[in-house]
Design an enzyme around this catalytic site. Structure first.
Site, PDB file in Angstrom:
ATOM      1  N   SER A 119      -2.922 108.603  54.560  1.00  8.74           N
ATOM      2  CA  SER A 119      -2.670 109.308  55.814  1.00  8.74           C
ATOM      3  C   SER A 119      -3.738 110.623  55.795  1.00  8.74           C
ATOM      4  O   SER A 119      -4.832 110.428  55.811  1.00  8.74           O
ATOM      5  CB  SER A 119      -1.123 109.789  55.857  1.00  8.74           C
ATOM      6  OG  SER A 119      -0.790 110.439  56.834  1.00  8.74           O
ATOM      7  N   ASP A 173       2.457 101.253  62.989  1.00  6.47           N
ATOM      8  CA  ASP A 173       2.333 102.686  62.456  1.00  6.47           C
ATOM      9  C   ASP A 173       2.914 103.619  63.390  1.00  6.47           C
ATOM     10  O   ASP A 173       2.190 103.783  64.539  1.00  6.47           O
ATOM     11  CB  ASP A 173       0.902 102.858  61.835  1.00  6.47           C
ATOM     12  CG  ASP A 173       1.167 104.552  60.923  1.00  6.47           C
ATOM     13  OD1 ASP A 173       1.912 105.268  61.366  1.00  6.47           O
ATOM     14  OD2 ASP A 173       0.316 104.381  60.048  1.00  6.47           O
ATOM     15  N   HIS A 204       4.184 103.433  58.552  1.00  2.00           N
ATOM     16  CA  HIS A 204       3.420 104.322  57.994  1.00  2.00           C
ATOM     17  C   HIS A 204       3.730 104.417  56.665  1.00  2.00           C
ATOM     18  O   HIS A 204       4.574 105.203  56.126  1.00  2.00           O
ATOM     19  CB  HIS A 204       3.591 105.918  58.468  1.00  2.00           C
ATOM     20  CG  HIS A 204       2.389 106.682  58.217  1.00  2.00           C
ATOM     21  ND1 HIS A 204       1.192 106.648  58.543  1.00  2.00           N
ATOM     22  CD2 HIS A 204       2.396 108.076  57.520  1.00  2.00           C
ATOM     23  CE1 HIS A 204       0.522 107.358  58.104  1.00  2.00           C
ATOM     24  NE2 HIS A 204       1.121 108.268  57.644  1.00  2.00           N
TER      25      HIS A 204
END
Length: 225
Positions: A119, A173, A204
């Site tokens: 991320s 996601d 995610h």
């Protein structure tokens, strides 16, 4: 820019380290979030890879109502084109470069160092790796995007123009859209970077199959016997 070294979790191999993976966590997490992945990778018993999981500094994050949390840079909005605070990205790049310098001073060449991240950490790892002046072993960008969205970073490094890049993303996601990862992938492929793209049935997060694929890629990049 602060010269204070990043706090981190370091996991040493059983034998003296000859390679290193520097792995950056996501927003609001810490190095402890990903450090448990090392045994799950099931690398050969006598591998010589050191894993470093640094903790991002604490700072206020705009999209979270200014709440203070560990963050590699401020996230100003959900708009991909205006999401990353570039001053913060550059500050984190300097901190990651300092981590690389530590490893080089300890006897591990840049060519045996992988920058990895999830991320927000993946954003910084990819940005730093593409610009780093010495050849790296690889760049691993998990569930992330490029900080300037539809453009590669400025001052791309010729030394890393053929460095292996692994991009992985969840196909549902809900934090970093799959399209954001694909946009980065398209830009990398257009510049002929040797980038591998893999998706998984996840949001995610991290998927068990993904962990096996990461291990396979690490073994190849670092020539682990």
């Amino acid at each position: 820019m602060s010269a204070v070294p990043l706090e981190r979790i370091t996991i040493e191999p059983n034998l003296p380290a000859t390679a290193c993976v520097i792995w950056l966590h996501g927003l609001g997490d810490s190095g402890a979030g990903f450090s448990p992945i090392v045994p799950e990778l099931a690398l050969p018993k006598n591998h010589t890879v050191r894993f470093v999981f640094p903790h991002a500094p604490e700072q206020a994050v705009t999209i979270n109502q200014g709440y203070v949390m560990r963050s590699w840079y401020d996230i100003k909005s959900m708009d991909l084109h205006n999401r990353a605070d570039m001053d913060g990205v550059l500050e984190s790049e300097a901190k990651v470069k300092a981590l690389i310098a530590e490893q080089i001073s300890a006897g591990i060449p840049a060519s045996s160092i992988i920058l990895a991240g999830f991320s927000q950490g993946g954003v910084v790892s990819m940005f730093t790796g593409l610009r780093y002046p010495e050849k790296l072993a690889g760049i691993m960008a998990l569930s992330c995007y490029l900080p300037n969205a539809d453009a590669l970073p400025e001052q791309l490094s010729a030394a890393n123009s053929n460095t292996a890049i692994l991009q992985q993303h969840g196909d549902n996601d809900d934090v970093v859209p799959l399209s954001a990862g694909k946009m980065a992938n398209s830009l990398l492929k257009a510049k002929d970077y040797p980038v591998k793209w893999q998706t998984y049935p996840m949001a995610h997060s991290v998927h068990p199959t993904q962990i096996r694929d990461i291990a396979t890629w690490l073994v190849a990049c670092l020539n682990i016997a």
